[in-house]
Design a protein around this motif. Structure first.
Motif: not given
Lengths: 337, 56
Positions: A320-323, A327-337, B7-13
């Motif tokens: 899994f990942t998260t985000r 507002h207006g932020f998109e990380a370039a690399h995967p998050y460390n979860v 399409y995938q939800c970036g918050v919960c998947g």
């Protein structure tokens, strides 16, 4: 069989619904301190920019869950788990003072972690950990806006939640200063390059970001509150967002094994085989506590299958990942979860 | 049709599959992403449609 669940967050409700779908004959009772229904925790950090949030945050009302065959005891607190006679003691609006369980699922989640130096000042700051907290913050904010004052906020902690809340308040037009103890934002989840990008995005949206801050305490000054670092700075209100603390007290009092969270094996079982723990209150054998939605739903659905006898293999964490909702932020690399 | 997208939800998947739609929130099978109302929310975590991204 009577299955009792403590907690109406994503873990408790996902489990209850899935178990209901697997098992028509068993009784399911969910006991929760909440009154507002089953709501979305991720949306808490969009709580200022969305005007209809107090309604739209509700994913399902308790009545809707009741209609699907789940007993809901809302506005109720469990005061004790008695393992010898397999009962829970309840206070609150419900008529029943004690309920017997065959299986118990603890899904009490976590409260905000307050660093020890801040604890004497609990009157002086807010947290944003529940819908009740959000409503209090919105009420305070509205009070200032009604006097034609744009609030001046200090956010203490530049982790995921701190950055999201700072962003949402600034997006809503408020003045925001973000104090972070480390030398970069969200250092636990982001690589340095993305932390730098996040810093720029927040600054450009009007958030004043202060890194390497040693916040020593707070003080009240007339109708302002002050943050004390080397200097003292005045704000209308403070929000402390320094991480989470699993609610392990009930388990501890019941004599279950507890570390940072309630210790469970790969079957989400605590040191009592009829008591399980789910979500960010559960500490897996690898020492991990899962605090994001996808793995928590996975745990809940897996446990429903396991108790219903449909699942034999132990739970394994999904990819899994998260985000961050900045507002207006998109990380370039995967998050460390 | 084979060109339905996911399409995938970036918050919960959560995954929205155009072929399947989303029964619970009243989106019929075959509904294209752009035809879902802007105020539609992720059925699992409640965040806005803008939090989704195309799966490749």
């Amino acid at each position: 069989m009577h299955v009792i669940i403590i907690g109406s967050g994503i873990a408790g409700v996902s489990f209850a619904e899935k178990f209901r779908s697997y098992s028509a004959g068993d009784e399911i009772t969910l006991i929760t301190r909440e009154n507002d229904g089953y709501y979305s925790r991720p949306l808490l950090s969009r709580g200022f920019s969305m005007n209809d949030i107090e309604q739209s945050i509700i994913l399902k009302t308790f009545d809707k869950l009741r209609a699907s065959g789940i007993n809901i005891n809302s506005g109720a607190e469990i005061t004790a788990i008695n393992r010898s006679d397999k009962t829970v003691a309840i206070t609150g609006s419900s008529q029943e003072k004690s309920l017997h369980f065959d299986k118990l699922v603890i899904a009490t989640g976590s409260s905000a972690f307050i660093p020890p130096p801040f604890r004497p000042y609990s009157e002086l700051f807010y947290c944003l950990n529940s819908l009740v907290d959000l409503k209090a913050l919105r009420k305070f904010r509205l009070g200032l806006l009604n006097q034609s004052r744009q609030p001046d906020w200090a956010i203490i902690g530049g982790g995921l939640i701190g950055c999201e809340v700072a962003s949402d308040l600034a997006f809503s037009g408020d003045n925001v200063t973000l104090f972070h103890a480390m030398d970069r934002l969200m250092e636990r989840q982001l690589v340095a390059e993305d932390s730098a990008l996040l810093f720029d995005v927040l600054q450009n949206s009007g958030v004043k970001v202060l890194l390497d801050q040693n916040v020593q305490g707070f003080a009240k000054q007339e109708n302002k509150v002050c943050v004390k670092t080397g200097v003292t700075t005045e704000f209308d209100a403070l929000i402390v967002s320094c991480g989470f603390k699993p609610r392990t007290e009930l388990a501890e009092q019941a004599g279950l094994e507890v570390g940072r969270g309630i210790k469970v094996n790969q079957y989400m079982q605590t040191s009592d085989e009829d008591i399980y723990a789910l979500g960010d209150v559960a500490e897996l054998p690898n020492g991990k506590l899962y605090a994001f939605i996808l793995p928590i739903r996975s745990q809940a659905h897996w446990l429903a299958g396991f108790i219903a006898g449909k699942e034999k293999e132990c739970w394994t964490p999904p990819v899994f990942t998260t985000r961050a909702k900045v507002h207006g932020f998109e990380a370039a690399h995967p998050y460390n979860v | 049709m084979s060109d339905y997208k996911k399409y995938q939800c970036g918050v919960c998947g959560h995954i929205y599959d155009e072929a399947e739609g989303d029964e619970e929130t009243g989106i019929a099978p075959g509904t294209r992403w752009e035809d879902i109302p802007d105020d539609w929310r992720c059925p699992e975590c409640g965040v806005e449609k803008s939090e989704y991204s195309l799966m490749v």
